[in-house]
Write an enzyme that holds these catalytic residues in place. Sequence first.
Site, PDB file in Angstrom:
ATOM      1  N   ASN A  13      49.689  35.364  -1.493  1.00 58.05           N
ATOM      2  CA  ASN A  13      49.018  36.109  -2.569  1.00 58.05           C
ATOM      3  C   ASN A  13      49.960  37.045  -3.321  1.00 58.05           C
ATOM      4  O   ASN A  13      50.009  37.036  -4.552  1.00 58.05           O
ATOM      5  CB  ASN A  13      47.847  36.909  -1.990  1.00 58.05           C
ATOM      6  CG  ASN A  13      46.649  36.021  -1.693  1.00 58.05           C
ATOM      7  OD1 ASN A  13      46.478  34.970  -2.307  1.00 58.05           O
ATOM      8  ND2 ASN A  13      45.830  36.430  -0.752  1.00 58.05           N
ATOM      9  N   ARG A  85      47.018  41.905   6.543  1.00 57.61           N
ATOM     10  CA  ARG A  85      45.940  42.514   7.345  1.00 57.61           C
ATOM     11  C   ARG A  85      44.615  41.791   7.174  1.00 57.61           C
ATOM     12  O   ARG A  85      44.294  41.311   6.100  1.00 57.61           O
ATOM     13  CB  ARG A  85      45.714  43.959   6.885  1.00 57.61           C
ATOM     14  CG  ARG A  85      46.809  44.879   7.188  1.00 57.61           C
ATOM     15  CD  ARG A  85      46.711  46.121   6.318  1.00 57.61           C
ATOM     16  NE  ARG A  85      45.806  47.112   6.855  1.00 57.61           N
ATOM     17  CZ  ARG A  85      45.533  48.255   6.221  1.00 57.61           C
ATOM     18  NH1 ARG A  85      46.046  48.521   5.042  1.00 57.61           N
ATOM     19  NH2 ARG A  85      44.736  49.126   6.778  1.00 57.61           N
ATOM     20  N   ASN A  98      55.827  40.284  11.978  1.00 56.44           N
ATOM     21  CA  ASN A  98      56.537  40.372  10.709  1.00 56.44           C
ATOM     22  C   ASN A  98      57.992  40.797  10.881  1.00 56.44           C
ATOM     23  O   ASN A  98      58.851  40.413  10.081  1.00 56.44           O
ATOM     24  CB  ASN A  98      55.783  41.300   9.737  1.00 56.44           C
ATOM     25  CG  ASN A  98      54.549  40.610   9.169  1.00 56.44           C
ATOM     26  OD1 ASN A  98      54.315  39.433   9.434  1.00 56.44           O
ATOM     27  ND2 ASN A  98      53.758  41.332   8.393  1.00 56.44           N
ATOM     28  N   VAL A 121      58.479  43.940   0.778  1.00 53.80           N
ATOM     29  CA  VAL A 121      57.062  44.248   0.563  1.00 53.80           C
ATOM     30  C   VAL A 121      56.271  44.091   1.874  1.00 53.80           C
ATOM     31  O   VAL A 121      55.274  44.768   2.102  1.00 53.80           O
ATOM     32  CB  VAL A 121      56.462  43.321  -0.527  1.00 53.80           C
ATOM     33  CG1 VAL A 121      55.000  43.656  -0.799  1.00 53.80           C
ATOM     34  CG2 VAL A 121      57.258  43.414  -1.825  1.00 53.80           C
ATOM     35  N   HIS A 178      54.245  54.418   3.957  1.00 55.41           N
ATOM     36  CA  HIS A 178      53.134  53.633   3.381  1.00 55.41           C
ATOM     37  C   HIS A 178      52.062  53.518   4.452  1.00 55.41           C
ATOM     38  O   HIS A 178      51.918  52.507   5.120  1.00 55.41           O
ATOM     39  CB  HIS A 178      53.658  52.242   2.993  1.00 55.41           C
ATOM     40  CG  HIS A 178      52.630  51.370   2.332  1.00 55.41           C
ATOM     41  ND1 HIS A 178      51.812  51.797   1.318  1.00 55.41           N
ATOM     42  CD2 HIS A 178      52.296  50.064   2.536  1.00 55.41           C
ATOM     43  CE1 HIS A 178      51.026  50.804   0.931  1.00 55.41           C
ATOM     44  NE2 HIS A 178      51.289  49.750   1.667  1.00 55.41           N
TER      45      HIS A 178
HETATM   46  P1  NAI Z   1      49.788  35.884   2.449  1.00 57.23           P
HETATM   47  O1  NAI Z   1      49.335  35.502   3.802  1.00 57.23           O
HETATM   48  O2  NAI Z   1      48.969  35.514   1.272  1.00 57.23           O
HETATM   49  O3  NAI Z   1      51.268  35.331   2.204  1.00 57.23           O
HETATM   50  C1  NAI Z   1      52.291  35.448   3.129  1.00 57.23           C
HETATM   51  C2  NAI Z   1      53.125  34.193   3.007  1.00 57.23           C
HETATM   52  O4  NAI Z   1      54.280  34.324   3.853  1.00 57.23           O
HETATM   53  C3  NAI Z   1      52.396  32.902   3.484  1.00 57.23           C
HETATM   54  O5  NAI Z   1      52.325  31.987   2.404  1.00 57.23           O
HETATM   55  C4  NAI Z   1      53.244  32.392   4.620  1.00 57.23           C
HETATM   56  O6  NAI Z   1      53.325  30.973   4.689  1.00 57.23           O
HETATM   57  C5  NAI Z   1      54.594  33.006   4.282  1.00 57.23           C
HETATM   58  N1  NAI Z   1      55.519  33.036   5.408  1.00 57.23           N
HETATM   59  C6  NAI Z   1      55.276  33.334   6.712  1.00 57.23           C
HETATM   60  N2  NAI Z   1      56.393  33.206   7.434  1.00 57.23           N
HETATM   61  C7  NAI Z   1      57.386  32.851   6.567  1.00 57.23           C
HETATM   62  C8  NAI Z   1      58.762  32.603   6.716  1.00 57.23           C
HETATM   63  N3  NAI Z   1      59.373  32.695   7.902  1.00 57.23           N
HETATM   64  N4  NAI Z   1      59.468  32.286   5.618  1.00 57.23           N
HETATM   65  C9  NAI Z   1      58.871  32.178   4.399  1.00 57.23           C
HETATM   66  N5  NAI Z   1      57.559  32.410   4.205  1.00 57.23           N
HETATM   67  C10 NAI Z   1      56.825  32.745   5.282  1.00 57.23           C
HETATM   68  O7  NAI Z   1      49.993  37.473   2.490  1.00 57.23           O
HETATM   69  P2  NAI Z   1      50.132  38.462   1.244  1.00 57.23           P
HETATM   70  O8  NAI Z   1      48.803  38.984   0.899  1.00 57.23           O
HETATM   71  O9  NAI Z   1      50.957  37.808   0.216  1.00 57.23           O
HETATM   72  O10 NAI Z   1      50.954  39.674   1.931  1.00 57.23           O
HETATM   73  C11 NAI Z   1      52.285  39.471   2.328  1.00 57.23           C
HETATM   74  C12 NAI Z   1      52.808  40.702   3.071  1.00 57.23           C
HETATM   75  O11 NAI Z   1      52.880  41.813   2.176  1.00 57.23           O
HETATM   76  C13 NAI Z   1      51.914  41.159   4.225  1.00 57.23           C
HETATM   77  O12 NAI Z   1      52.722  41.583   5.304  1.00 57.23           O
HETATM   78  C14 NAI Z   1      51.158  42.338   3.634  1.00 57.23           C
HETATM   79  O13 NAI Z   1      50.705  43.243   4.608  1.00 57.23           O
HETATM   80  C15 NAI Z   1      52.226  42.937   2.763  1.00 57.23           C
HETATM   81  N6  NAI Z   1      51.736  43.811   1.692  1.00 57.23           N
HETATM   82  C16 NAI Z   1      52.457  44.928   1.456  1.00 57.23           C
HETATM   83  C17 NAI Z   1      52.120  45.774   0.426  1.00 57.23           C
HETATM   84  C18 NAI Z   1      52.961  46.955   0.129  1.00 57.23           C
HETATM   85  O14 NAI Z   1      52.566  47.782  -0.699  1.00 57.23           O
HETATM   86  N7  NAI Z   1      54.130  47.124   0.735  1.00 57.23           N
HETATM   87  C19 NAI Z   1      50.930  45.524  -0.401  1.00 57.23           C
HETATM   88  C20 NAI Z   1      50.279  44.259  -0.100  1.00 57.23           C
HETATM   89  C21 NAI Z   1      50.669  43.438   0.929  1.00 57.23           C
HETATM   90  C1  2OP Z   2      48.042  47.672   0.765  1.00 57.28           C
HETATM   91  O1  2OP Z   2      48.297  48.883   0.707  1.00 57.28           O
HETATM   92  C2  2OP Z   2      48.033  46.027   2.587  1.00 57.28           C
HETATM   93  O2  2OP Z   2      49.826  47.526   2.335  1.00 57.28           O
HETATM   94  C3  2OP Z   2      48.857  46.805   1.675  1.00 57.28           C
HETATM   95  O3  2OP Z   2      47.149  47.143   0.104  1.00 57.28           O
END
Ligand code: NAI
Ligand code: 2OP
Length: 314
Positions: A13, A85, A98, A121, A178
């Site tokens: 996403n 999450r 992660n 991220v 965060h």
């Molecule tokens: P998602 O589940 O939609 O996408 C994560 C992707 O990572 C999946 O497509 C998966 O196949 C891929 N993946 C897993 N292992 C991998 C690897 N070894 N190599 C390449 N790709 C791999 O999750 P989303 O919603 O995109 O979130 C991703 C991360 O970002 C999560 O850890 C989430 O908590 C974090 N996040 C952080 C935010 C921030 O403000 N820092 C805000 C939103 C999300």
């Molecule tokens: C957020 O703040 C999950 O870290 C992510 O939305």
Amino acid sequence: MSRPKISIIGAGNVGATTAHWCAAAELGDIVLLDIPQVGDMPKGKALDLMQASPIMGFDSRIIGTNDYADTAGSSVVVITAGIARKPGMSRDDLLGTNAKIVGSVAEQIKATSPEAVLIVVSNPLDAMVQRVQKVSGFPHKRVIGQAGVLDTARYRTFLAMELGVSVEDITALLMGGHGDTMVPMPSCTSVGGIPVTRLIDPKRLEEIVDRTRKGGAEIVGLLKTGSAYYAPAAATTQMVEAIIKDKKRLIPVAAWCDKEYGVGGYYVGVPAILGAGGVERIIELDLEPQERADFKKSIDAVKELVAAMDGLAL
Ligand code: NAI
Ligand code: 2OP
């Protein structure tokens, strides 16, 4: 002259939405890499995005891949790989899984794009950015975490909703990790130049701050199947743009702080100048007593998280 290459690792996403906005803003050519469980998901998303370009009018080449060779020579690499999450999970519940994933990503990027600026991220953010720097061995200023732009955007949105004014007229700053200990800075928050404390009473402001702290969980509770991605991707795109265009944006990012704010060698959210070299300067503010106490609490939470990660067999 070729376009800069922006690689996005993790085409879920946040990754795919970041690709969308980076392409729409013509920031460069995009490589979307994922190791999906089944199928060729990154190739499918990249092709779909490319087919939007004649309609939306952007010239960016977008490819999907599972091969790091395609990311070689990237100017910026965004790391969103990992698990997100679900309801009832905190960001910290993602730690072990992660940390292993971002560590393996950092190994590969080190070999293929040694000059890139890395934007992390994946959560829990403050620990993941530390892990990526350690494994890559890149200079600290070229490894940065995205959190502050998102948290501040949530705060600005809620303030605009409360006051019935344009989001564009709200400038604000949040510091720290965060997580639930993020630190709002009322002294650095204004509405059309007017200090926010002159427009909103302290009790209501505290309620807005509390909603901001829980902003990620609020979205998780509504979505049920994952976490926020539009605003996180927009925040990440702003950071990519600052680096690619050497804009010298003054924005809150998770930057390595050693002597700065007396942090002692951790990644934590602080205001910084972001340009072609990554974090070019950290802005050190003279914090007010309450802000200083809250910031210390937030740093302590980051230290605990990093200690928990260091205790894992990675
Ligand atoms: P998602 O589940 O939609 O996408 C994560 C992707 O990572 C999946 O497509 C998966 O196949 C891929 N993946 C897993 N292992 C991998 C690897 N070894 N190599 C390449 N790709 C791999 O999750 P989303 O919603 O995109 O979130 C991703 C991360 O970002 C999560 O850890 C989430 O908590 C974090 N996040 C952080 C935010 C921030 O403000 N820092 C805000 C939103 C999300
Ligand atoms: C957020 O703040 C999950 O870290 C992510 O939305």
